[in-house]
Design an enzyme around this catalytic site. Sequence first.
Site, PDB file in Angstrom:
ATOM      1  N   HIS A 123       0.854  -1.189   0.000  1.00 10.66           N
ATOM      2  CA  HIS A 123       0.000   0.000   0.000  1.00 10.66           C
ATOM      3  C   HIS A 123       0.888   1.237   0.000  1.00 10.66           C
ATOM      4  CE1 HIS A 123      -3.109   2.863   1.181  1.00 10.66           C
ATOM      5  NE2 HIS A 123      -3.951   1.967   0.717  1.00 10.66           N
TER       6      HIS A 123
ATOM      7  N   ASP B 248      -7.931  -5.653   0.325  1.00  6.37           N
ATOM      8  CA  ASP B 248      -8.423  -6.506  -0.753  1.00  6.37           C
ATOM      9  C   ASP B 248      -7.991  -7.961  -0.623  1.00  6.37           C
ATOM     10  OD1 ASP B 248      -9.768  -4.496  -2.195  1.00  6.37           O
ATOM     11  OD2 ASP B 248      -7.841  -3.719  -2.890  1.00  6.37           O
TER      12      ASP B 248
END
Length: 441
Positions: A317, A375
């Site tokens: 991320h 996710d």
Amino acid sequence: MSDQKTATQGAADTVTLVDNKTGKSYEFPVLDGTEGPRVIDIGKLYAQTGMFTFDPGYTSTGSCESQITYIDGDKGVLLHRGYPIKELADKSDFMEVCYLLLYGDLPNAATKAKFEKAITYHTMLHEQLINFFRGFRRDAHPMAVMCGAVGALSAFYHDSTDIRDERQRMIASHRLIAKMPTIAAMAYKYSIGQPFVYPRNELSYAENFLHMMFAVPAEEYKINPVLAKAMDRIFILHADHEQNASTSTVRLAGSSGANPFACIAAGIASLWGPAHGGANEAVLNMLGEIGTKDRVAEFVARAKDKDDPFRLMGFGHRVYKNYDPRATVMRQTCYEVLEELGVENEPLLDLAMELERIALEDDYFVERKLYPNVDFYSGIILRAMGFPTSMFTVLFAVARTVGWIAQWKEMIEDPSQRIGRPRQLYTGQNQRSYTPLDQRG
Ligand code: CMC
């Protein structure tokens, strides 16, 4: 909530930039927010120095002041209006979180009931809009249908496209939150050739969505409360995430004065990419490709190989350099859903956990602080609940609509708002004269 700006600057809080070429020095104010790193205000940089900053990918650039969401990526903290995401996921519900994001504080019982009524009032679509679905191929990706159908809302709801009118902004916000599940479910129903199921306003937001997705006119559909709770929690976990790619897209589109329906359609397009919201779909495809635990090491090696474009989807991320706090809740929800559905052995979950274990022990991932993100586990839950892989990113879009619209509203209501217009470092041709066609080699 007041619209007052809260960024502050101490008397001696400046940084000095020295241009080594000219020997000139320039001073810039340093601002403090309520949380997070200090920020250099370079708004006058070009006027003072004649230079721009260069920051492709915006790794060091704050694009706006915001009071909605705060992320501390090093500590793995995510706050909405100051409330930690885990507390909201455990104790709140999606409608309440929507109110919180839009209006700044948790509602009391009466305000909450009023808000829910306002949202459910708008769940239906203009009947003519339903014809749009029939114009798409049945095998179209539902995100393609979402981009089109949501953009088309601006052709139907002219009474809420005047962005300078506070009431119209509010109605547009409520309409978008209310209609997204209806549009998403219709995109799905169309793709499988089943009749559209209309919204039922006595159901909660999550229940109504499950009903529109999975009910058929021929039978009664019983909503499983555990699955409805899980759906609600998944919506909460995706509701907002400060200035990510799709939210920045919504803000940039809106900065020109475009109407909110068009701006959200732009956000949906940005979300679709596999580096962003498309990752949940990509994770399941990746797990399917890996197939068995004995192949995990091979795929981890591929992810580390700079000559191979493959990346571990659901890992890494831009902001989190720690475990994504949403992934922790998501993993817990995954167990709850699988238990409720009586799935004792889910090979994909085993595979995901093995992948996580191996990656988190590997120097490559440790050094780069690559952890599972939101996710990584969501696809496993959604698949168990009966959603096809192609709908995963659509669910992300349904949930993120409130974040997009809250950020858009904040921007429009900021008196200092101007059109967003980044500059560039030009490395193309210098000025040259046009060569007529018959003189070109
Ligand atoms: N697998 C393997 N290596 C990775 C991965 C990954 N998933 N993610 C980052 N890296 C490496 C990358 O190769 C680079 O290595 P090096 O320093 O040797 O060049 C380093 O880690 C930094 O990566 P980056 O691409 O500079 O980081 P970024 O901040 O630009 O990208 C990201 C962030 C999320 C796009 C990226 O981590 C990624 O592609 N992850 C997989 C897709 C994904 O799961 N996306 C969902 C994000 S969370 C939900 C959302 O935002 O919608």
